[in-house]
Design a protein around this motif. Structure first.
Motif, short mmCIF file in Angstrom:
data_model
loop_
_atom_site.label_atom_id
_atom_site.label_comp_id
_atom_site.label_asym_id
_atom_site.label_seq_id
_atom_site.Cartn_x
_atom_site.Cartn_y
_atom_site.Cartn_z
N TYR A 1 0.83 -1.21 0.00
CA TYR A 1 0.00 0.00 0.00
C TYR A 1 0.86 1.26 0.00
O TYR A 1 0.58 2.22 -0.72
CB TYR A 1 -0.94 0.01 1.20
CG TYR A 1 -1.82 1.23 1.23
CD1 TYR A 1 -2.86 1.38 0.31
CD2 TYR A 1 -1.59 2.26 2.14
CE1 TYR A 1 -3.67 2.52 0.31
CE2 TYR A 1 -2.39 3.40 2.15
CZ TYR A 1 -3.42 3.52 1.24
OH TYR A 1 -4.21 4.65 1.23
N LYS A 2 1.90 1.27 0.80
CA LYS A 2 2.77 2.44 0.86
C LYS A 2 3.50 2.65 -0.47
O LYS A 2 3.71 3.78 -0.91
CB LYS A 2 3.77 2.31 2.01
CG LYS A 2 3.12 2.48 3.39
CD LYS A 2 4.16 2.58 4.48
CE LYS A 2 3.48 2.81 5.84
NZ LYS A 2 2.78 4.10 5.89
N GLN A 3 3.88 1.55 -1.12
CA GLN A 3 4.51 1.66 -2.44
C GLN A 3 3.51 2.19 -3.47
O GLN A 3 3.86 3.00 -4.33
CB GLN A 3 5.05 0.29 -2.89
CG GLN A 3 6.25 -0.20 -2.10
CD GLN A 3 7.47 0.67 -2.31
OE1 GLN A 3 7.76 1.56 -1.52
NE2 GLN A 3 8.21 0.43 -3.38
N ALA A 4 2.27 1.72 -3.37
CA ALA A 4 1.22 2.20 -4.28
C ALA A 4 1.02 3.70 -4.11
O ALA A 4 0.93 4.46 -5.10
CB ALA A 4 -0.09 1.46 -4.00
N ALA A 5 0.96 4.16 -2.86
CA ALA A 5 0.77 5.59 -2.58
C ALA A 5 1.95 6.40 -3.11
O ALA A 5 1.77 7.51 -3.64
CB ALA A 5 0.60 5.80 -1.08
N ALA A 6 3.16 5.85 -2.98
CA ALA A 6 4.35 6.56 -3.46
C ALA A 6 4.35 6.68 -4.99
O ALA A 6 4.68 7.74 -5.54
CB ALA A 6 5.61 5.83 -2.99
N PHE A 7 3.97 5.61 -5.68
CA PHE A 7 3.92 5.66 -7.15
C PHE A 7 2.80 6.60 -7.62
O PHE A 7 2.96 7.30 -8.63
CB PHE A 7 3.72 4.26 -7.74
CG PHE A 7 5.01 3.55 -8.03
CD1 PHE A 7 5.75 3.86 -9.16
CD2 PHE A 7 5.48 2.55 -7.18
CE1 PHE A 7 6.95 3.20 -9.44
CE2 PHE A 7 6.68 1.89 -7.45
CZ PHE A 7 7.42 2.22 -8.57
N LEU A 8 1.67 6.60 -6.90
CA LEU A 8 0.58 7.50 -7.29
C LEU A 8 1.02 8.95 -7.10
O LEU A 8 0.73 9.82 -7.93
CB LEU A 8 -0.67 7.21 -6.45
CG LEU A 8 -1.94 7.94 -6.90
CD1 LEU A 8 -2.38 7.43 -8.27
CD2 LEU A 8 -3.06 7.78 -5.89
N ASN A 9 1.72 9.23 -6.01
CA ASN A 9 2.22 10.58 -5.77
C ASN A 9 3.27 10.97 -6.80
O ASN A 9 3.34 12.13 -7.23
CB ASN A 9 2.81 10.68 -4.36
CG ASN A 9 3.09 12.12 -3.96
OD1 ASN A 9 2.22 12.98 -4.06
ND2 ASN A 9 4.31 12.39 -3.54
N ALA A 10 4.09 9.99 -7.23
CA ALA A 10 5.08 10.25 -8.28
C ALA A 10 4.38 10.62 -9.59
O ALA A 10 4.81 11.53 -10.30
CB ALA A 10 5.98 9.04 -8.48
N CYS B 1 4.19 9.20 -16.84
CA CYS B 1 3.09 9.42 -15.88
C CYS B 1 2.18 8.20 -15.85
O CYS B 1 1.79 7.72 -14.77
CB CYS B 1 2.28 10.65 -16.26
SG CYS B 1 3.15 12.23 -16.07
N TYR B 2 1.84 7.68 -17.03
CA TYR B 2 0.98 6.50 -17.10
C TYR B 2 1.67 5.26 -16.54
O TYR B 2 1.03 4.39 -15.94
CB TYR B 2 0.54 6.25 -18.55
CG TYR B 2 -0.67 7.05 -18.94
CD1 TYR B 2 -1.90 6.85 -18.31
CD2 TYR B 2 -0.59 8.02 -19.93
CE1 TYR B 2 -3.01 7.61 -18.66
CE2 TYR B 2 -1.70 8.78 -20.29
CZ TYR B 2 -2.90 8.56 -19.65
OH TYR B 2 -4.00 9.30 -20.00
N TYR B 3 2.98 5.17 -16.72
CA TYR B 3 3.72 4.03 -16.17
C TYR B 3 3.61 4.03 -14.64
O TYR B 3 3.31 2.99 -14.04
CB TYR B 3 5.19 4.10 -16.59
CG TYR B 3 6.05 3.06 -15.93
CD1 TYR B 3 5.95 1.72 -16.31
CD2 TYR B 3 6.94 3.39 -14.91
CE1 TYR B 3 6.72 0.75 -15.68
CE2 TYR B 3 7.71 2.43 -14.30
CZ TYR B 3 7.60 1.12 -14.69
OH TYR B 3 8.35 0.14 -14.07
N CYS B 4 3.86 5.17 -14.03
CA CYS B 4 3.75 5.25 -12.56
C CYS B 4 2.34 4.96 -12.10
O CYS B 4 2.13 4.29 -11.07
CB CYS B 4 4.17 6.64 -12.08
SG CYS B 4 5.95 6.96 -12.19
N LEU B 5 1.35 5.43 -12.85
CA LEU B 5 -0.04 5.18 -12.50
C LEU B 5 -0.37 3.70 -12.59
O LEU B 5 -1.06 3.15 -11.72
CB LEU B 5 -0.96 5.99 -13.42
CG LEU B 5 -2.45 5.81 -13.20
CD1 LEU B 5 -2.86 6.27 -11.81
CD2 LEU B 5 -3.24 6.57 -14.27
#
Length: 206
Positions: free
Chosen positions: A51-60, A83-87
């Motif tokens: 979850y924390k990794q997901a939040a970090a990638f979404l913020n990126a 941007c789409y890759y991180c999403l």
């Protein structure tokens, strides 16, 4: 432990002496005293890490979108693709985090469509559901229509937005579109839903 400027790593010897490994490039002092290590992250349960990794990638994705939007007419597709890759990575990690928190297993698939089915089974309340262009997947559509769609790279969105080509150098059969305004709004929409969904799953599990 305070690390001197331009030090990249510290070796702690048995006799108590410290050996400093210096950076091969000059370190700019833009954020004095700011650093973090993974010691607290290591002790988290797997679902919490995901979850924390997901939040970090979404913020990126959000941060990169802001940078892309400021480019105006100088904006290029590669910047939108990142941007789409991180999403895409954020969405995969979020769905896996929820499934892991609920079922105690880490799903191996990268298929957003399959993960989303499991997620919706766990959280049938529609306030936790969200729209995504990655579900249904091209494979799902092909099975329904019984026709082949797109190039091989189109079937792997994470690879499409990471590399832009497959191992043979072939690109997408389609044309992708990136609008900073639309993308930024979508990230905000996801962030709100994901936080509420995660809190619900955590409260259900205790």
């Amino acid at each position: 432990m305070k690390i001197p400027a331009n030090v990249e790593a510290v070796i702690q010897h048995p006799d108590g002496k410290r050996e400093y490994i210096y950076s091969p490039f000059p370190v700019l002092d833009r954020w004095p005293g700011v650093s973090v290590d993974s010691s607290s992250f290591k002790g988290l349960p797997p679902a919490e890490k995901l979850y924390k990794q997901a939040a970090a990638f979404l913020n990126a994705a959000r941060s990169l979108c802001q940078v892309a939007g400021k480019k105006g007419k100088n904006l290029r597709w590669s910047e939108g693709s990142v941007c789409y890759y991180c999403l895409n990575i954020a969405m995969e990690l979020f769905l896996k985090a929820c499934i892991c928190r609920s079922k105690g297993v880490i799903e191996k698939t990268h298929d957003i469509s399959r993960l989303l089915v499991m997620y919706r089974e766990m959280l049938p309340d529609k306030r936790f559901h969200f729209a995504t262009s990655w579900a249904p997947s091209l494979q799902d559509i092909e099975r329904t229509l019984k026709v082949q769609i797109g190039s091989p790279i189109d079937h792997a969105p994470d690879q499409l937005h990471r590399y832009g080509i497959d191992l043979k150098g072939k690109g997408s059969a389609g044309v992708q579109f990136f609008s900073p305004n639309h993308f930024f709004g979508y990230v905000k929409y996801l962030d709100d839903i994901w936080q509420e969904a995660w809190n619900s799953i955590c409260s259900d599990r205790g």
